[in-house]
Design an enzyme around this catalytic site. Structure first.
Site, PDB file in Angstrom:
ATOM      1  N   LEU A 225      10.039 -20.757  -5.091  1.00  0.00           N
ATOM      2  CA  LEU A 225       9.391 -19.952  -4.196  1.00  0.00           C
ATOM      3  C   LEU A 225       8.301 -19.955  -4.902  1.00  0.00           C
ATOM      4  O   LEU A 225       8.285 -19.987  -5.999  1.00  0.00           O
ATOM      5  CB  LEU A 225      10.604 -18.095  -4.260  1.00  0.00           C
TER       6      LEU A 225
ATOM      7  N   HIS B 234       1.920   2.776  -9.117  1.00  0.00           N
ATOM      8  CA  HIS B 234       1.582   1.684  -9.852  1.00  0.00           C
ATOM      9  C   HIS B 234       2.821   1.246  -9.912  1.00  0.00           C
ATOM     10  O   HIS B 234       3.258  -0.233  -9.803  1.00  0.00           O
ATOM     11  CB  HIS B 234       0.714   1.377 -10.133  1.00  0.00           C
TER      12      HIS B 234
ATOM     13  N   ASP C  12       1.063  -1.151   0.211  1.00  0.00           N
ATOM     14  CA  ASP C  12      -0.114   0.577   0.251  1.00  0.00           C
ATOM     15  C   ASP C  12       0.687   1.384  -0.334  1.00  0.00           C
ATOM     16  O   ASP C  12       2.021   1.260   0.511  1.00  0.00           O
ATOM     17  CB  ASP C  12      -0.895  -0.218   1.066  1.00  0.00           C
TER      18      ASP C  12
END
Ligand code: IPE
Ligand code: IPE
Ligand code: MG
Length: 257
Positions: free
Chosen positions: A137, A43, A26
């Site tokens: 991962l 973004h 955020d």
């Protein structure tokens, strides 16, 4: 599929480095506004932080990294911002999938993907397939995801599979396999950047015993060393899962005897 321990049924294994990290990325819009740039520039910048965090998690042996990219409530944003996010999502899947596969990173998406354009849905399927063999991962992107949606869709699927089930027979163990993250253990560490201290409808079920870490750092500014600060904080937590400190201390003693 491996069945993972439910933290409310069995006490999970506790490690110094989290096995599963879940992040609410955020603060992108505020990062851009501070620089007098349009929100969407934040973004784009945030993508760089994702790359760094993925790499650092892999290096440290984190097995699962789950990031919140777009919530079921983010459709409420101005259409131009939503449109930009969709384009960025498609562009970054296209641009990153090769690198993910080369680095042993398996990509998975959770959320109601049926709401996305066909081109995005196809790219998601392609990216998941291209990285399905990767073992280092598992990077999960939550897109059009909501914790309530997840619990509801799991309930529906569970009922479809067991149409005649008695109410008393419904249990955590029965529901868990239908949750969208059934393939992963529950998150050990939750990180939210950007200063807000809320969960915003992220993994509601799965966060039952997760350690919650909040930082004011805005997501595009978040670095590997910020991640290390969160990991150091995590390693100091006493994860009691309902027990007392004294019980934990005596278990540690008997384990080392
Ligand atoms: C998080 O950053 C990214 C998404 C929700 C897609 P924000 O866009 O929420 O940034 P702030 O909170 O407005 O600064
Ligand atoms: C949560 O951030 C969702 C994502 C990071 C994708 P928001 O910025 O949308 O959360 P609220 O609305 O401030 O709670
Ligand atoms: Mg925000």
């Amino acid at each position: 599929m491996v069945r993972h321990t439910s933290s409310t049924i069995e006490i999970p294994e506790v490690r110094a480095v989290p096995r599963h990290v879940a992040i609410i990325m955020d603060g992108n819009g505020r990062w851009a506004s501070k620089r007098h740039m349009p929100r969407v520039a934040g973004h784009s910048e945030g993508l760089g932080a994702v790359r760094k965090v993925v790499e650092e998690c892999r290096r440290q042996g984190v097995e699962f990294l789950t990031v919140f990219a777009f919530s079921s409530e983010n459709w409420r944003r101005p259409p131009e911002e939503v449109g930009f996010l969709m384009k960025l999502f498609l562009k970054s899947l296209r641009g990153e999938v090769g690198r993910l596969a080369e680095n042993g990173i398996q990509l998975r998406l959770i959320g109601d993907l049926s709401q996305f354009d066909q081109s995005i849905q196809e790219m998601i399927a392609y990216s998941e397939e291209k990285t399905a063999h990767c073992k280092d991962l598992t990077l999960t992107i939550a897109a059009n995801y909501g914790g309530r949606w997840d619990i509801l869709q799991a309930t529906r699927e569970m009922l479809r599979a067991n149409p005649n089930i008695e109410a008393d027979a419904v249990s955590e163990d029965l529901l868990q396999p239908y949750l969208s993250m059934a393939y992963a253990p529950e998150p050990d560490l939750f990180i939210r950047t950007g200063g807000e201290q809320r969960v915003s409808n992220f993994l509601l079920w799965q966060l039952a015993y997760t350690e919650l870490y909040f930082t004011d750092t805005l997501w595009p500014d978040f670095t590997a060393s910020d991640l290390q600060v969160a990991f150091d904080w995590f390693s100091q937590r006493e994860r009691r899962f309902g027990r007392t400190s004294a019980q934990l201390a005596s278990e540690t003693l008997s384990a080392s005897a």
